[in-house]
Design an enzyme around this catalytic site. Structure first.
Site, PDB file in Angstrom:
ATOM      1  N   ALA A  29       0.783  -1.334  -0.009  1.00  0.00           N
ATOM      2  CA  ALA A  29       0.115  -0.072  -0.139  1.00  0.00           C
ATOM      3  C   ALA A  29       0.851   1.205   0.086  1.00  0.00           C
ATOM      4  CB  ALA A  29      -0.843   0.161   1.176  1.00  0.00           C
ATOM      5  N   ARG A  41      -1.981   0.740   7.690  1.00  0.00           N
ATOM      6  CA  ARG A  41      -1.478   0.786   9.041  1.00  0.00           C
ATOM      7  C   ARG A  41      -0.891   2.235   9.534  1.00  0.00           C
ATOM      8  NH1 ARG A  41      -1.498  -3.839   7.191  1.00  0.00           N
ATOM      9  NH2 ARG A  41      -2.663  -5.448   8.390  1.00  0.00           N
ATOM     10  N   ILE A 108      -4.612  -3.088  -4.910  1.00  0.00           N
ATOM     11  CA  ILE A 108      -5.901  -3.516  -5.699  1.00  0.00           C
ATOM     12  C   ILE A 108      -6.209  -2.345  -6.420  1.00  0.00           C
ATOM     13  CG2 ILE A 108      -6.702  -5.227  -3.999  1.00  0.00           C
ATOM     14  CD1 ILE A 108      -8.401  -2.989  -2.603  1.00  0.00           C
ATOM     15  N   HIS A 124      -3.985  -9.929  -4.091  1.00  0.00           N
ATOM     16  CA  HIS A 124      -5.088  -9.599  -3.425  1.00  0.00           C
ATOM     17  C   HIS A 124      -6.447  -9.126  -4.406  1.00  0.00           C
ATOM     18  CE1 HIS A 124      -2.654  -8.836   0.312  1.00  0.00           C
ATOM     19  NE2 HIS A 124      -3.219 -10.180   0.193  1.00  0.00           N
ATOM     20  N   SER A 199       4.467  -3.289   4.782  1.00  0.00           N
ATOM     21  CA  SER A 199       4.839  -3.315   6.258  1.00  0.00           C
ATOM     22  C   SER A 199       5.343  -4.663   6.357  1.00  0.00           C
ATOM     23  CB  SER A 199       3.821  -2.994   7.346  1.00  0.00           C
ATOM     24  OG  SER A 199       2.707  -3.845   6.998  1.00  0.00           O
TER      25      SER A 199
HETATM   26  P1  NAD Z   1       0.602  -1.524   5.072  1.00  0.00           P
HETATM   27  O1  NAD Z   1      -0.547  -0.153   5.266  1.00  0.00           O
HETATM   28  O2  NAD Z   1       0.583  -2.496   6.179  1.00  0.00           O
HETATM   29  O3  NAD Z   1       1.994  -0.784   5.261  1.00  0.00           O
HETATM   30  C1  NAD Z   1       2.233   0.032   4.331  1.00  0.00           C
HETATM   31  C2  NAD Z   1       4.038   0.472   4.299  1.00  0.00           C
HETATM   32  O4  NAD Z   1       4.299   1.504   3.530  1.00  0.00           O
HETATM   33  C3  NAD Z   1       4.278   1.066   5.837  1.00  0.00           C
HETATM   34  O5  NAD Z   1       5.188   0.058   6.476  1.00  0.00           O
HETATM   35  C4  NAD Z   1       4.708   2.419   5.418  1.00  0.00           C
HETATM   36  O6  NAD Z   1       5.843   2.824   6.510  1.00  0.00           O
HETATM   37  C5  NAD Z   1       5.035   2.470   4.205  1.00  0.00           C
HETATM   38  N1  NAD Z   1       4.644   3.734   3.229  1.00  0.00           N
HETATM   39  C6  NAD Z   1       3.676   4.333   3.197  1.00  0.00           C
HETATM   40  N2  NAD Z   1       3.700   5.286   2.464  1.00  0.00           N
HETATM   41  C7  NAD Z   1       5.188   5.296   1.903  1.00  0.00           C
HETATM   42  C8  NAD Z   1       5.762   6.011   1.061  1.00  0.00           C
HETATM   43  N3  NAD Z   1       5.256   7.027   0.453  1.00  0.00           N
HETATM   44  N4  NAD Z   1       7.049   5.726   0.816  1.00  0.00           N
HETATM   45  C9  NAD Z   1       7.689   4.565   1.546  1.00  0.00           C
HETATM   46  N5  NAD Z   1       7.140   3.725   2.431  1.00  0.00           N
HETATM   47  C10 NAD Z   1       5.652   4.249   2.455  1.00  0.00           C
HETATM   48  O7  NAD Z   1       0.331  -2.145   3.738  1.00  0.00           O
HETATM   49  P2  NAD Z   1       0.675  -3.643   3.250  1.00  0.00           P
HETATM   50  O8  NAD Z   1       2.003  -4.250   3.662  1.00  0.00           O
HETATM   51  O9  NAD Z   1       0.761  -3.283   1.676  1.00  0.00           O
HETATM   52  O10 NAD Z   1      -0.502  -4.664   3.629  1.00  0.00           O
HETATM   53  C11 NAD Z   1      -1.834  -4.114   3.791  1.00  0.00           C
HETATM   54  C12 NAD Z   1      -2.720  -4.716   2.838  1.00  0.00           C
HETATM   55  O11 NAD Z   1      -3.671  -3.662   2.549  1.00  0.00           O
HETATM   56  C13 NAD Z   1      -2.182  -5.292   1.416  1.00  0.00           C
HETATM   57  O12 NAD Z   1      -2.891  -6.476   1.419  1.00  0.00           O
HETATM   58  C14 NAD Z   1      -3.047  -4.386   0.328  1.00  0.00           C
HETATM   59  O13 NAD Z   1      -3.749  -5.285  -0.261  1.00  0.00           O
HETATM   60  C15 NAD Z   1      -4.029  -3.541   1.045  1.00  0.00           C
HETATM   61  N6  NAD Z   1      -4.206  -2.108   0.723  1.00  0.00           N
HETATM   62  C16 NAD Z   1      -3.882  -1.712  -0.731  1.00  0.00           C
HETATM   63  C17 NAD Z   1      -4.093  -0.365  -0.920  1.00  0.00           C
HETATM   64  C18 NAD Z   1      -3.956  -0.046  -2.449  1.00  0.00           C
HETATM   65  O14 NAD Z   1      -4.304  -0.896  -3.224  1.00  0.00           O
HETATM   66  N7  NAD Z   1      -3.512   1.042  -2.682  1.00  0.00           N
HETATM   67  C19 NAD Z   1      -4.300   0.556  -0.026  1.00  0.00           C
HETATM   68  C20 NAD Z   1      -4.510   0.071   1.358  1.00  0.00           C
HETATM   69  C21 NAD Z   1      -4.487  -0.962   1.537  1.00  0.00           C
END
Ligand code: NAD
Length: 259
Positions: A29, A41, A108, A124, A199
């Site tokens: 994400a 998160r 996604i 996902h 994360s």
């Molecule tokens: P997460 O939210 O657990 O972690 C995101 C990580 O990205 C964090 O550790 C944070 O430090 C880091 N981060 C955030 N912005 C950043 C930036 N600009 N530069 C560098 N690092 C940055 O997300 P995850 O590990 O992907 O797991 C969560 C689940 O959330 C996944 O399964 C995903 O499918 C879903 N999700 C997807 C979206 C999307 O499609 N954009 C959005 C939210 C959640």
């Protein structure tokens, strides 16, 4: 101004990506926060304001289903207007230049494909489509979200009247077997895995960099904050992805020109 330490890290990263014959990028994400899509998160992430709707609740409980569609219709506005950021574009360019073999994403939002990446594995699923849980019917999410907002009712399948849901994997829902097999097969060939903007706490995605591991594989993590798997990585680069990938790309360009 980059410190000597970060320049050393960028050079080491560059030698890894230029030498690897099969590089896999795993994104989360954090890849899309700079496109205006919140992650889960971070303090202003999705879970700070929404409750999670689990898959079994979605199927069995009408109110949970409505809450899911309510959340998704809000999220859809962010998705629909979002565009790939510099990080997505650099990854697409590296793939076109042959430096990256495959992108696996937990996201996604479809932004890697919009940036020009090909053959992306979406473990996902995708929020760009809505699918029926009972038959093969699916429809563009834009159309279905409009239908929900117009009727204030969870939309039904046009073919069989079944329950419809975004074509994503919800909490408590099984991952798609064929997609996971593709992931496993892809990792079998990986010499370098770069995990970005994740994360690395959601399993099984968090363990993907080490699937079918071999002693010659290098795992690099690029993320703003500490991750659940930093201790297992060969190299960790902390920073915002847009700025960090821009610096890494300059170093990669320099190395390719010098070749
Ligand atoms: P997460 O939210 O657990 O972690 C995101 C990580 O990205 C964090 O550790 C944070 O430090 C880091 N981060 C955030 N912005 C950043 C930036 N600009 N530069 C560098 N690092 C940055 O997300 P995850 O590990 O992907 O797991 C969560 C689940 O959330 C996944 O399964 C995903 O499918 C879903 N999700 C997807 C979206 C999307 O499609 N954009 C959005 C939210 C959640």
């Amino acid at each position: 101004m980059n410190s000597d330490k970060s320049i050393d890290l960028y050079r080491l990263f560059t030698s890894h990506i230029c030498e690897s014959k099969f590089t896999v990028v795993l994104t989360g994400a954090g890849m899309s926060t700079e496109s205006g899509i919140p992650d889960f998160r971070s303090p202003n992430g999705v879970w700070a304001t929404n409750r999670q709707v689990y898959f079994d609740e979605f199927v069995s409980d009408r109110e949970a289903r409505y809450e899911y569609w309510r959340q998704k219709s809000v999220a859809h506005r962010e998705f629909a207007s979002s565009v790939p950021n510099i990080g997505h574009r650099i990854i697409a360019k590296w793939q076109q230049d042959g430096l990256i073999s495959r992108v696996i994403t937990q996201n996604i939002d479809g932004l890697h494909q919009q940036a020009g990446c090909e053959d992306v594995i979406e473990i996902h699923g995708t929020a760009r489509r809505v699918a029926c849980l009972s038959c093969d019917w699916s429809e563009d999410a834009e159309i279905m979200v409009h239908r929900f907002l117009a009727d204030d009712k969870c939309p039904k399948c046009d073919e069989c009247g079944g329950i419809t849901k975004h074509a994503t994997i919800s909490f408590g829902q099984q991952l798609n077997e064929a997609v996971m097999q593709d992931t496993i097969d892809t990792l079998r060939k990986a010499e370098l895995v770069i995990a970005m903007g994740t994360s690395l706490v959601v399993e099984p995605a968090a363990s993907i960099p080490w699937i079918n591991n071999n002693p010659n594989r290098t795992v690099v993590i690029v993320n703003r904050d500490e991750t659940g798997k930093d201790h297992l990585a060969d190299m960790v680069i902390n920073g915002e992805l847009g700025a960090t990938l821009t610096e890494l790309d300059k170093e990669v360009e320099r190395a390719l020109k010098a070749d």
